[in-house]
Design an enzyme around this catalytic site. Sequence first.
Site, short mmCIF file in Angstrom:
data_model
loop_
_atom_site.label_atom_id
_atom_site.label_comp_id
_atom_site.label_asym_id
_atom_site.label_seq_id
_atom_site.Cartn_x
_atom_site.Cartn_y
_atom_site.Cartn_z
N LYS A 76 0.98 -1.28 -0.04
CA LYS A 76 0.09 -0.09 0.08
C LYS A 76 0.71 1.11 -0.07
O LYS A 76 1.82 1.47 0.71
CB LYS A 76 -0.75 -0.02 1.46
CG LYS A 76 -1.98 1.03 1.11
CD LYS A 76 -3.19 0.77 2.57
CE LYS A 76 -3.80 2.08 2.81
NZ LYS A 76 -4.82 1.73 3.62
N SER A 151 -9.99 1.80 3.01
CA SER A 151 -8.74 2.53 2.01
C SER A 151 -7.87 1.60 1.22
O SER A 151 -7.03 2.22 0.19
CB SER A 151 -7.92 3.46 3.14
OG SER A 151 -7.37 3.03 3.87
N SER A 175 -10.03 -0.59 7.13
CA SER A 175 -9.27 -0.41 5.96
C SER A 175 -8.78 -1.49 5.29
O SER A 175 -8.42 -1.52 3.95
CB SER A 175 -8.30 0.73 5.85
OG SER A 175 -9.19 2.07 5.74
#
Length: 465
Positions: A76, A151, A175
Amino acid sequence: MNRELPTISEIIEMIKNGTASPDGVCRSFLSRAENDALGAFITLTADAALDAASAVGERLSRGENLPLAGVPVAVKDNICTAGVRCTCASKMLENFIPTYSATAWERLRAAGAVLVGKTNLDEFAMGSSGETSFFGAVKNPYGPARVAGGSSSGSAAAVAAGYAAAALGSDTGGSSRLPASFCGLVALKPTYGTVSRFGLVSFAPSLEQICPMTLTVCDAELIYRVIAGRDPKDMTSTDPGPAGGRRTADMKIALWSPPGVTDDVRGALRAAADMLASSGASVTEIDSFFDPAEAAAVYMAISSAEASSTLSRYDGIRFGFSAGSPEKTRGDGFGKGVIDRLLTGAYVLTEDGGSRYRRALSRRAALTAAAEEMTSRYDVILMPVACSAAHRPGEGMGPAEDGYSDVANLSGMPSLAVPVKQNGDGLPVGVGLLAGRFREADLFAAGRAIERARGRFPRPVGEVV
Ligand code: GLN
């Protein structure tokens, strides 16, 4: 097209028995990642990945023992990997190149994993749908007209579409687990502190952890065992709990299927409960646990307050984008969603707004006590991750959207998202498992029991993968 993707365990086995090489595995994942039609990546590191895979091949031929040799991993883009830009999907950090790596990634790299690229996310990890990235929204591999969840949207899309065998996400309030649930994956939000946050760009440090996102429970455990453990660079870090879990036959499991979820989620919870019962666990239905709308409100007050402090470093002087004055830098560099959070956070820390913050802290303590009480009576709580399967862009899930997952972050407890079924539109529906702190082993055991009863989760079909 053959949509069966190899798991990490299968890749390790193929490389060990010589039926595949790190280079070959890397090329096969890159052939898909290079045609990323989902917006999963912000930066693809294809050339460096091939070099790294060859280097792993050489280390293996010298007889080195590398537990994750040649496993392609996506990270990420709020987790630093030295020399590769780390944008947090924000204009503010569009050109920021960290000189050091997060401990979690450093441990994977040392174990032989290969970085495929940096994945898209909601700006600064604030969001639940993957739509607020400065670089554009992420599409769901199971249906491009749906969001991938957020996210950690790009990490989920990348693993589900076979661009990487595993990904690191981060989870401040769901997330990693929410996009995993939307994209048919497993994600573990570890016990607070068991994975170093060094090199994770801070959003709300008292809540967040770096998380494995994988096709299977076994893969999540493999990654977790490599990244977990005390790190002198993170004073909140600590060693993980024991590896051997209870057998499911010895487990007491609570099923919490609250009224605020869709029939899809209720069906997945029921199916998972039956699977666990068939593996011998004793499953008891409970009708109340906590109010998800309250958990979401408490989460929002605390996370925004922390963000107003952690994001104050982006003033145009020390990092990234600058528009002259600090005010203009922040106004132009952050997206609207981030600015709204910073204003909320600044307000709840003022004298006027302070009562909201103090109330949130006391409700956090009460929610934690409720979770402790429930996990002292049951080994594992089977509960929703999200209220629904993946929604359409622009729709959202209402005020309680992350409320079910927030409780693990507020209490520091571990939580595992496991895919259970597909709904009538072919969209994955997952469930959440919650256990007491340091009881990851119980989560893995329960998750594996669901997987055994369910069989291999179907991979996405369609042009995007
Ligand atoms: N959806 C939550 C938020 O927007 C959770 C984000 C996260 O876990 N990073 O803050």
